[in-house]
Design a protein around this motif. Structure first.
Motif, PDB file in Angstrom:
ATOM      1  N   LEU A 172      26.566  13.849 -24.092  1.00 11.00           N
ATOM      2  CA  LEU A 172      26.664  14.244 -25.543  1.00 11.00           C
ATOM      3  C   LEU A 172      27.850  13.439 -25.786  1.00 11.00           C
ATOM      4  N   TYR A 173      28.270  12.226 -25.000  1.00 11.91           N
ATOM      5  CA  TYR A 173      28.941  11.290 -25.571  1.00 11.91           C
ATOM      6  C   TYR A 173      28.386  11.116 -27.235  1.00 11.91           C
ATOM      7  N   GLU A 174      26.989  10.875 -27.194  1.00  5.16           N
ATOM      8  CA  GLU A 174      25.975  10.192 -27.957  1.00  5.16           C
ATOM      9  C   GLU A 174      26.325  11.215 -29.188  1.00  5.16           C
ATOM     10  N   ALA A 175      25.931  12.132 -28.507  1.00  3.81           N
ATOM     11  CA  ALA A 175      25.768  12.108 -30.134  1.00  3.81           C
ATOM     12  C   ALA A 175      27.098  13.070 -30.941  1.00  3.81           C
ATOM     13  N   TRP A 176      28.236  13.092 -29.706  1.00  3.27           N
ATOM     14  CA  TRP A 176      29.776  13.501 -30.323  1.00  3.27           C
ATOM     15  C   TRP A 176      29.912  12.560 -31.321  1.00  3.27           C
ATOM     16  N   THR A 177      29.492  11.405 -31.333  1.00  5.10           N
ATOM     17  CA  THR A 177      29.186   9.612 -31.349  1.00  5.10           C
ATOM     18  C   THR A 177      28.450   9.429 -33.363  1.00  5.10           C
ATOM     19  N   LYS A 178      27.501  10.896 -33.018  1.00  6.64           N
ATOM     20  CA  LYS A 178      26.473  10.517 -34.073  1.00  6.64           C
ATOM     21  C   LYS A 178      27.089  11.610 -34.972  1.00  6.64           C
ATOM     22  N   LEU A 179      27.715  12.397 -34.340  1.00  3.28           N
ATOM     23  CA  LEU A 179      28.073  13.556 -35.737  1.00  3.28           C
ATOM     24  C   LEU A 179      29.955  12.684 -35.887  1.00  3.28           C
ATOM     25  N   LEU A 180      29.976  12.086 -35.344  1.00  7.66           N
ATOM     26  CA  LEU A 180      31.519  11.115 -36.333  1.00  7.66           C
ATOM     27  C   LEU A 180      30.937  10.460 -37.429  1.00  7.66           C
ATOM     28  N   THR A 181      29.992   9.967 -37.098  1.00  7.64           N
ATOM     29  CA  THR A 181      28.989   8.965 -38.139  1.00  7.64           C
ATOM     30  C   THR A 181      29.144   9.853 -39.975  1.00  7.64           C
ATOM     31  N   GLY A 182      28.783  10.733 -39.620  1.00  4.43           N
ATOM     32  CA  GLY A 182      28.721  12.332 -40.369  1.00  4.43           C
ATOM     33  C   GLY A 182      27.383  12.264 -40.450  1.00  4.43           C
ATOM     34  N   ASP A 183      26.243  11.726 -39.961  1.00  6.41           N
ATOM     35  CA  ASP A 183      25.067  11.860 -40.288  1.00  6.41           C
ATOM     36  C   ASP A 183      24.344  12.994 -39.984  1.00  6.41           C
ATOM     37  N   ALA A 184      25.217  13.720 -39.040  1.00  9.58           N
ATOM     38  CA  ALA A 184      25.052  14.522 -38.671  1.00  9.58           C
ATOM     39  C   ALA A 184      25.918  16.230 -38.324  1.00  9.58           C
ATOM     40  N   ASP A 185      25.971  17.472 -38.805  1.00 10.93           N
ATOM     41  CA  ASP A 185      26.946  18.443 -38.596  1.00 10.93           C
ATOM     42  C   ASP A 185      26.732  18.866 -37.171  1.00 10.93           C
ATOM     43  N   THR A 186      25.088  19.083 -36.949  1.00 14.05           N
ATOM     44  CA  THR A 186      25.295  20.089 -35.952  1.00 14.05           C
ATOM     45  C   THR A 186      24.359  18.920 -34.279  1.00 14.05           C
ATOM     46  N   ALA A 187      24.560  19.549 -33.529  1.00 11.37           N
ATOM     47  CA  ALA A 187      23.809  18.226 -32.106  1.00 11.37           C
ATOM     48  C   ALA A 187      23.103  19.356 -30.745  1.00 11.37           C
ATOM     49  N   LEU A 188      22.339  19.647 -30.718  1.00  8.64           N
ATOM     50  CA  LEU A 188      21.865  19.825 -29.444  1.00  8.64           C
ATOM     51  C   LEU A 188      21.750  18.887 -27.915  1.00  8.64           C
ATOM     52  N   VAL A 189      22.668  19.378 -27.211  1.00  3.56           N
ATOM     53  CA  VAL A 189      22.852  17.922 -25.912  1.00  3.56           C
ATOM     54  C   VAL A 189      22.245  19.331 -24.971  1.00  3.56           C
ATOM     55  N   TYR A 190      21.135  18.193 -24.023  1.00  3.49           N
ATOM     56  CA  TYR A 190      20.814  18.944 -23.156  1.00  3.49           C
ATOM     57  C   TYR A 190      20.470  17.916 -21.725  1.00  3.49           C
ATOM     58  N   SER A 191      20.214  18.987 -20.405  1.00  2.00           N
ATOM     59  CA  SER A 191      20.124  17.664 -19.842  1.00  2.00           C
ATOM     60  C   SER A 191      19.356  18.775 -18.786  1.00  2.00           C
ATOM     61  N   TYR A 192      18.544  18.384 -17.199  1.00  2.00           N
ATOM     62  CA  TYR A 192      18.031  19.023 -16.802  1.00  2.00           C
ATOM     63  C   TYR A 192      17.611  17.872 -15.324  1.00  2.00           C
ATOM     64  N   GLY A 193      17.998  18.697 -14.159  1.00  2.00           N
ATOM     65  CA  GLY A 193      17.209  17.694 -13.099  1.00  2.00           C
ATOM     66  C   GLY A 193      16.180  18.722 -11.840  1.00  2.00           C
ATOM     67  N   LYS A 194      15.369  18.424 -11.740  1.00  2.00           N
ATOM     68  CA  LYS A 194      14.886  18.527 -10.022  1.00  2.00           C
ATOM     69  C   LYS A 194      15.168  18.318  -9.117  1.00  2.00           C
ATOM     70  N   SER A 195      16.017  18.479  -8.043  1.00  2.00           N
ATOM     71  CA  SER A 195      15.824  17.198  -6.862  1.00  2.00           C
ATOM     72  C   SER A 195      15.435  17.619  -5.618  1.00  2.00           C
ATOM     73  N   SER A 196      14.823  19.174  -5.685  1.00  2.00           N
ATOM     74  CA  SER A 196      14.185  19.603  -4.496  1.00  2.00           C
ATOM     75  C   SER A 196      12.942  18.917  -4.094  1.00  2.00           C
ATOM     76  N   PRO A 197      12.392  17.766  -4.910  1.00  2.00           N
ATOM     77  CA  PRO A 197      10.698  17.834  -4.983  1.00  2.00           C
ATOM     78  C   PRO A 197      10.754  16.718  -3.676  1.00  2.00           C
ATOM     79  N   GLY A 198      12.119  15.785  -4.400  1.00  2.00           N
ATOM     80  CA  GLY A 198      11.735  14.499  -2.748  1.00  2.00           C
ATOM     81  C   GLY A 198      13.188  14.524  -2.323  1.00  2.00           C
ATOM     82  N   SER A 199      13.756  13.325  -1.868  1.00  2.00           N
ATOM     83  CA  SER A 199      14.486  13.297  -0.341  1.00  2.00           C
ATOM     84  C   SER A 199      15.799  12.481  -1.415  1.00  2.00           C
TER      85      SER A 199
END
Length: 351
Positions: free
Chosen positions: A92-119
């Motif tokens: 999100l911080y990177e996307a916020w920086t991108k929008l500050l430059t004026g190169d974009a007006d909208t940004a999609l930010v997503y994240s995910y994690g699957k902790s269950s398969p390992g320790s």
């Protein structure tokens, strides 16, 4: 520094966080979340100017695993896209920086994690310095217990105080349908003294997404945007031996640079996976008793690694959207004992 553009979180969505999601791949877990966050704004994937994601190959167990998640976003025709090997809050911080430059007006930010398969406790040792600590394999719970013991020895808290943090968090999560642990949860046995199971986060899988928009575009997409008035991130020394584990100077500095101390906040979503870490953050971020801390339940109710920090920003923004908060602080962390800290201040338009 005054931002040159007003940028806001205009939508937030998250999965139902579960102990295991063996029947779903990362893409299958993520896809409904992406659909939901886009539906909240009426946007389509092709309307997004910039996309940024956060995840880690260490959980997935394969290199460049984030490229598979792009199947859920739709990367053809080619899109403007980036990825951070961090919690989605840093994406999100990177996307916020991108929008500050004026190169974009909208940004999609997503994240995910699957902790269950390992320790997870073993995986997180790879965050430690490779020469002195990592070869000893001290796991995340043992290191958090060192921090908790330092707090108790310094008179900052006691075991009953730590237990009250966990109890309050999971009671607050009763109203959060996405939380993994809700309501009355036993404090349980010691994992590593002085931490009991109730002081530690659940292991689980999950995903989250937000949409950012700038200026008038944000007002078109959301009735009450959550404006990012400030955001900053800082890091502690890598060696735990040179740090005071009862304090978090980096969180304090990030909050100061984000403008959190200029005016009081009414809500704080803290990424504190262990009850002892909330004690440290409350002091470092100067949060008084009048501040509602982790009304969502926080990371003690659901802690999908690589998404939990982004969820704190999303939960704070959602409260602004609903009119339940006027000025909220959101915090994300990564690394052992609050090593890296990001702070964002979100505000709604005056009512």
């Amino acid at each position: 520094m005054e931002p040159i553009r007003d940028i806001a979180v205009v939508a937030f969505a998250q999965s139902d966080h579960r102990r295991t999601s063996d029947e779903f791949s990362e893409v299958e877990m993520l896809l409904p979340v992406l659909h939901e966050v886009l539906d909240r704004t009426g946007l389509r994937a092709g309307d997004i100017d910039f996309t940024c994601s956060g995840s880690t190959d260490y959980l997935a167990g394969r290199a460049f695993s984030f490229t598979m998640a792009l199947d859920g976003v739709g990367a053809w025709p080619p899109i403007s896209e980036s990825h951070v090997e961090m919690d989605g809050a840093w994406a999100l911080y990177e996307a916020w920086t991108k929008l500050l430059t004026g190169d974009a007006d909208t940004a999609l930010v997503y994240s995910y994690g699957k902790s269950s398969p390992g320790s997870v406790r073993d995986v997180l040792t790879r965050q430690l310095d490779p020469y002195y600590l990592a070869p000893l394999w001290p796991d995340s719970v043992a290191l958090a217990a060192l921090q908790a013991r330092a707090l108790i020895d310094a008179g900052e808290t006691d075991e009953a105080g730590l237990a009250s943090v966990g109890a309050r968090s999971r009671a607050s999560a009763s109203a959060n349908s996405h939380a993994q642990l809700r309501g009355s949860v036993p404090q349980g046995d010691y994992l590593v003294r002085p931490l009991r199971t109730g002081d530690c986060p659940p292991i689980g899988d999950g995903a989250a997404a937000v949409i950012l928009a700038a200026g008038d575009r944000a007002r078109e997409l959301c009735e009450r945007p959550a404006w990012i008035r400030g955001i900053d991130h800082r890091i502690e020394a890598h060696s735990l031996g040179v740090r005071d584990l009862t304090d978090s100077p980096s969180a304090r500095l990030a909050a100061e640079r984000a403008g959190a101390f200029e005016r009081p906040v009414d809500t704080a979503e803290l990424h504190a996976p262990f009850s002892s870490q909330e004690v440290v953050l409350r002091k470092a971020l100067r949060l008084g008793d009048s501040v509602r801390v982790n009304p969502s339940g926080g990371a003690l109710a659901a802690n999908p690694i690589m998404a939990a920090g982004l969820i704190r920003i999303g939960e704070a923004a959602a409260r602004v959207h609903r009119g339940e908060s006027d000025r909220a602080l959101a915090h994300a962390t990564s690394g052992p004992c609050l090593q890296q800290n990001l702070v964002a201040v979100l505000e709604g338009d005056a009512r």
